[in-house]
Structure formats: structure tokens, C-alpha cells
Design an enzyme around this catalytic site. Structure first.
Site, short mmCIF file in Angstrom:
data_model
loop_
_atom_site.label_atom_id
_atom_site.label_comp_id
_atom_site.label_asym_id
_atom_site.label_seq_id
_atom_site.Cartn_x
_atom_site.Cartn_y
_atom_site.Cartn_z
N GLN A 1 46.49 39.24 42.55
CA GLN A 1 45.68 39.40 43.75
C GLN A 1 46.46 39.99 44.94
OE1 GLN A 1 43.98 35.20 43.12
NE2 GLN A 1 42.29 36.27 44.09
N ARG B 1 52.70 28.47 47.21
CA ARG B 1 52.34 28.53 45.79
C ARG B 1 52.03 29.98 45.42
NH1 ARG B 1 46.70 27.53 43.18
NH2 ARG B 1 47.31 27.78 41.00
N HIS C 1 48.14 32.69 36.06
CA HIS C 1 46.97 32.81 36.93
C HIS C 1 46.18 34.04 36.47
CE1 HIS C 1 45.39 31.44 41.07
NE2 HIS C 1 44.51 32.33 40.62
N ASN D 1 46.50 27.95 35.76
CA ASN D 1 45.55 27.83 36.86
C ASN D 1 44.13 27.91 36.33
OD1 ASN D 1 44.82 27.99 39.84
ND2 ASN D 1 43.80 29.82 39.04
N GLU D 2 43.38 26.84 36.51
CA GLU D 2 41.93 26.84 36.26
C GLU D 2 41.56 27.32 34.86
OE1 GLU D 2 39.91 28.92 39.38
OE2 GLU D 2 40.53 27.51 40.91
N ASN E 1 41.93 22.50 42.41
CA ASN E 1 41.37 23.54 43.27
C ASN E 1 39.91 23.18 43.53
OD1 ASN E 1 43.79 24.81 42.92
ND2 ASN E 1 43.01 26.49 41.65
N TYR F 1 36.36 23.95 45.99
CA TYR F 1 35.72 24.83 46.97
C TYR F 1 34.35 24.38 47.45
CZ TYR F 1 39.42 28.24 46.32
OH TYR F 1 40.64 28.85 46.30
N GLU G 1 44.37 24.52 45.91
CA GLU G 1 43.57 25.57 46.57
C GLU G 1 42.37 24.93 47.25
OE1 GLU G 1 42.14 28.82 44.13
OE2 GLU G 1 44.08 29.01 43.13
N TRP H 1 43.88 28.29 50.32
CA TRP H 1 43.63 29.60 49.71
C TRP H 1 42.95 30.45 50.76
CZ3 TRP H 1 45.35 31.59 45.26
CH2 TRP H 1 44.93 32.90 45.00
N GLU I 1 39.87 39.84 45.35
CA GLU I 1 39.12 38.65 44.93
C GLU I 1 38.41 38.90 43.59
OE1 GLU I 1 39.17 35.55 45.68
OE2 GLU I 1 37.41 35.05 44.49
N TRP I 2 39.20 39.22 42.57
CA TRP I 2 38.71 39.37 41.20
C TRP I 2 37.49 40.28 41.14
CZ3 TRP I 2 42.87 38.00 38.84
CH2 TRP I 2 43.63 36.94 39.32
N PHE J 1 39.39 36.09 52.36
CA PHE J 1 39.67 34.70 52.07
C PHE J 1 40.89 34.17 52.81
CE2 PHE J 1 37.25 33.22 48.27
CZ PHE J 1 37.30 31.86 48.54
C1 GAL Z 1 40.00 30.35 42.54
C2 GAL Z 1 41.14 31.20 42.05
C3 GAL Z 1 41.76 32.04 43.10
C4 GAL Z 1 40.79 32.58 44.13
C5 GAL Z 1 39.80 31.53 44.56
C6 GAL Z 1 38.71 32.03 45.47
O1 GAL Z 1 39.12 30.06 41.49
O2 GAL Z 1 42.15 30.40 41.46
O3 GAL Z 1 42.48 33.05 42.45
O4 GAL Z 1 40.22 33.74 43.72
O5 GAL Z 1 39.20 30.92 43.47
O6 GAL Z 1 37.69 32.63 44.77
#
Ligand code: GAL
Length: 460
Positions: A19, A76, A120, A165-166, A295, A297, A368, A414, A421-422, A430
């Protein structure tokens, strides 16, 4: 904010290699599945790629200086596997080693603890072609070979390791919905990929503990992601639905690590579709994390969908819903981030309490938490009021969880920088530092200044 956090609480920020680094093919790096995925038309918003990203590869010194100015105690980041082992295994790329040595040394020279994620999501493309990526039977051993190279080269200075990661995102978005690399769509493959991710984690931890930990004295764990699931009504079926949704999300990966096996509800519902662990593997898995990496959100309501399957068939955020019989929704009263994720600080508190109860109050590091808003640059500054409000809400909720006895020991925002962002490309902002793609400026947002205030206020 009234709370005081424990004295040695770790305040940090997080990023990941693909990223932010850019330099996708420089100095001997091999391609990753994300390098390839981004080239496929329609996969990433506006055809964006991480080829340049924040150009962090060439800007270590100034980026670490930003972290220092913010008062971060910990940073991190992840290692790009294909920078270290361009073909995924075999020959080591010394220039890749040199890059991470430089970053680690710069962090330490500035009093910032490195927290290193080994995986990751940027699997070396060679491994996708040659051994079927996370579906391949050899992947756990190949991951362990890579982990060993990292422990051997960096473990004298890196004392905090995160294996994966995840795993949920890799499995569900990469092998279920197919919206992340490697882009496979299937109802069964997520459980195979998830199984191999867990074995890779356990084997790498076993190697670290036997060969490196006694001398290097670091800690190692896994980071899982989970939203909170709140029962939509007080009915027993909705309460059970919320619990089931949490087990299919978080306990899928955390139960094996704490108890040695998958949750009973997954075994019952999935039958043969869920691979099984041998006794030796269960032993390897049980107790394989020194801390609980989380993580987090957002939050959604859960409703039982046992008699209502048609509504539960497709949603992006909860796993494969037909397997769970859960429908998800959000309240119209909840504020949303630009990713359309609801801002619900009390959900964070409840999730922390759920983890503490289910896993016997482990040390938790929130690796995160953060939000996307399309910040506007006005007179060279970003007054990101929404982001400050988001952090105030979540950090307060975490403090409340700590007051009830939950053992939270660290918190990483994060993200340090706006970044790739992928599948959403660069559309979503972000970070706590504003940065355009390869911008010459890293501009602090109001949230970065606010976060420094929180760190200072809680300083030892
Ligand atoms: C997580 C991920 C991060 C970042 C974040 C926000 O799932 O580990 O790389 O993209 O979400 O979307």
C-alpha cells in the site's frame, strides 16, 4: 478524554508494504499477486496500482521523521515477501534485506519500536503460479522458510512479529468473493485457504519459538480482523445469529490459535467443506500467539436468517452468509465513513469484552483502527474534523473496555499515510498524513496533531 491508559501502553500507527512502498520492480524485487491483480482490467478502481504508491521505498528518512514528530512509540509495517525472496523461495535478494535493515535502523535510531507483519496479502506471484498460492499443500512450509529468513536477518532488532494480517480477508475476499487477489470466486475455497493460513502461522511460530525466541526474546502473534455483530432484536434467535456471525468471522481464526480447533458451529454447519487438523497440528496451533492482534473498523446488526435465506445470500462484510444464516444491516442513525462503514465506538468496546471473555483475557493489541474520509486540502492544511471525532470515540471506548478489565496493551492507527486502498485504489483517504500518489509533500492532518496530544497526555 478522561481516561488514562496504562503507562506502557503502545501508541502506534500502521501501514503495509504494497500500500505504500512503490518500487514494485526495483532492486531485484519479484512481482506479487497484487502487482498482477492490479493489471487486470476492472479489478481496481480506475485501474490504480501500487507501482509507485507513496514511494515510501525511496523516502524512509523523511517518513520516519514524520513518525517521530507525531510522537509515535511504535510503527507497524509489513515486509514484501517478494522483495526478500523474489521467487517466493530459494535465493534471497540482498537489496531487499538492505531496504528493511535501513528502515528498522532508522526507526530504532528515532526511538520507535518496529512491529513487523510478515504477510499483508502480497504473495509472490511465482507461488501462485507454481504451488497454487494459499490453496497449495506446501504453502505453510514455504511461508515458514520465508519467515526464517526474516527472523534470521531482522530478529536481532525486531521484537514484535505478526505472522499473518487478516486471514479472513485473504480467504473471503481473495477466494470467496474474488474481489481481492488472487480473485477466485468459490463457496469452498475460503475454508481451504483459511486452513493453510492457520497452518502457516502455527509453523512459523513454532520455528520462531524453538530457534529464535530464546535468544532474540521477541513476541510473535497473529492479527485477525473482526467487526462487532449486535443482535437486531432481543430474541433468542437474533442473539444466536450475532454470536454465530462472530464465530464465523473471528473465532474461525482465533479458536484454533487459543483452543487448537475450529468453533463447533462451523464444524456442524460446514461438514466436509471445513478441513480438519491432525492432532499434531492442533498441538502446534494451540497457544500459538503471544498476544491477540485485532483489526477493528465497524459494527452491523445481525438477524437470524434461517427461514429467510434469500435475503442473506450476498453481502461483502460478513463472510459467506449462506453458511451462517445471518442477515446484516446498519442503523440509519449511524454516521458512515467514506467506505460506508458505520462509526459505532460502543461496538468496539463490546467486541473487546467478547474477546476477553472467550479467550481468557489475553493481552490485546489493536493493530488497526481508523476511517476513510475524502479530506480537502485548504491553504496547505487538512482540518479532518470527522477523523478526530472518530478517534475520540474509539479511543474512549477502548479506555472504557480497559476500565472493565479488558487487557488492551496497544493501539495502532490505520493508517500513517493515505495510501493504495486495495480494490478501491486511491479513492479513499485513510491516513493521518495526507499524501497524494508520490507527492513531494507529506502534510499532517489535524488528526495527527490531535493523536500526538493523546500520546503526550498518556506518556510515561
Ligand atoms: C484492513 C487492511 C488494511 C487496510 C484497512 C482499511 O482490512 O488490513 O490493509 O486496507 O483494512 O481498509
Amino acid at each position: 478524554m478522561s481516561q488514562h491508559f496504562p503507562k506502557d501502553f503502545i501508541w502506534g500507527s500502521a501501514t503495509s508494504a504494497y500500500q505504500i512502498e512503490g518500487a514494485w520492480n526495483e532492486d531485484g524485487k519479484g512481482p506479487s499477486i497484487w502487482d498482477v491483480f492490479c493489471l487486470i482490467p476492472g479489478k481496481v478502481h480506475e485501474g490504480d496500482t501500487g507501482a509507485i504508491a507513496c514511494n515510501h521505498y525511496h523516502r524512509i528518512a523523511e517518513d520516519v521523521a514524520l513518525m517521530k514528530a507525531m510522537g509515535l512509540k511504535a510503527y507497524r509495517f509489513s515486509i514484501a515477501w517478494a522483495r526478500i525472496l523474489p521467487a517466493g523461495r530459494g535465493a534471497v535478494n540482498q537489496q531487499g534485506i538492505a531496504f528493511y535493515n535501513k528502515l528498522i535502523n532508522e526507526l530504532l535510531a528515532n526511538g520507535i519500536q518496529p512491529w513487523v507483519t510478515l504477510y499483508h496479502w502480497d504473495l509472490p506471484a511465482a507461488l501462485e503460479f507454481e504451488i497454487d498460492g494459499w490453496l497449495g499443500k506446501d504453502i505453510a512450509d514455504v511461508f515458514t522458510e520465508y519467515a526464517e529468513v526474516c527472523f534470521a536477518h531482522f530478529g536481532d532488532r525486531v521484537k514484535n512479529w505478526i505472522t499473518i494480517n487478516e486471514a479472513w480477508v485473504v480467504a473471503i475476499l481473495g477466494y470467496g468473493h474474488g474481489v481481492f487477489a488472487p480473485g477466485k470466486k468459490s463457496t469452498d475455497l475460503p475454508y481451504v485457504a483459511g486452513h493453510n493460513l492457520l497452518l502457516a502461522h502455527a509453523k512459523a511460530v513454532a520455528l520462531y519459538r524453538t530457534k529464535f525466541q530464546p535468544l532474540q526474546l521477541g513476541t510473535i502473534g497473529i492479527t485477525n480482523n473482526c467487526d462487532w455483530r449486535e443482535p437486531f432484536t432481543n430474541s433468542e434467535v437474533d442473539k444466536a445469529a450475532a454470536q454465530r456471525a462472530l464465530e464465523f468471522f473471528l473465532a474461525w481464526f482465533a479458536d484454533p490459535v487459543y483452543t487448537g480447533d475450529y468453533p463447533a458451529v462451523m464444524k456442524e454447519r460446514l461438514g466436509d467443506r471445513l478441513p480438519t487438523f491432525t492432532d499434531a497440528e492442533k498441538k502446534l496451533l494451540k497457544g500459538s500467539s503471544d498476544f491477540f492482534g485485532l483489526n477493528h473498523y465497524t459494527t452491523m446488526y445481525a438477524v437470524d436468517a434461517t427461514n429467510n435465506k434469500e435475503q442473506g445470500s450476498v453481502y461483502g462484510n460478513g463472510g459467506l452468509s449462506a453458511d451462517q444464516d445471518v442477515n446484516l444491516s446498519i442503523s440509519p442513525d449511524w454516521k458512515l465513513t467514506d467506505m460506508q462503514w458505520a462509526i459505532v465506538p460502543w461496538g468496539c468496546k463490546k467486541l473487546l469484552q467478547w474477546i476477553a471473555e472467550r479467550y481468557n483475557n489475553p493481552p490485546i493489541f489493536i493493530t488497526e483502527n481508523g476511517c476513510a474520509f475524502d479530506d480537502k486540502l485548504v491553504d496547505g492544511k487538512v482540518d479532518d474534523i470527522e477523523r478526530v471525532a472518530f478517534f475520540k470515540g474509539y479511543i474512549t471506548a477502548i479506555g472504557e473496555a480497559i476500565d472493565t478489565g479488558v487487557n488492551v496493551q496497544g493501539y495502532f492507527i490505520w493508517s500513517l499515510m493515505d495510501n493504495f486502498e486495495w480494490a478501491s485504489g486511491y479513492a479513499k483517504k485513510f491516513g493521518i498524513h495526507y499524501v497524494e500518489k508520490d507527492s513531494l509533500n507529506r502534510i499532517p492532518k489535524a488528526s495527527a496533531i490531535w493523536y500526538k496530544g493523546v500520546i503526550d497526555a498518556n506518556a510515561v
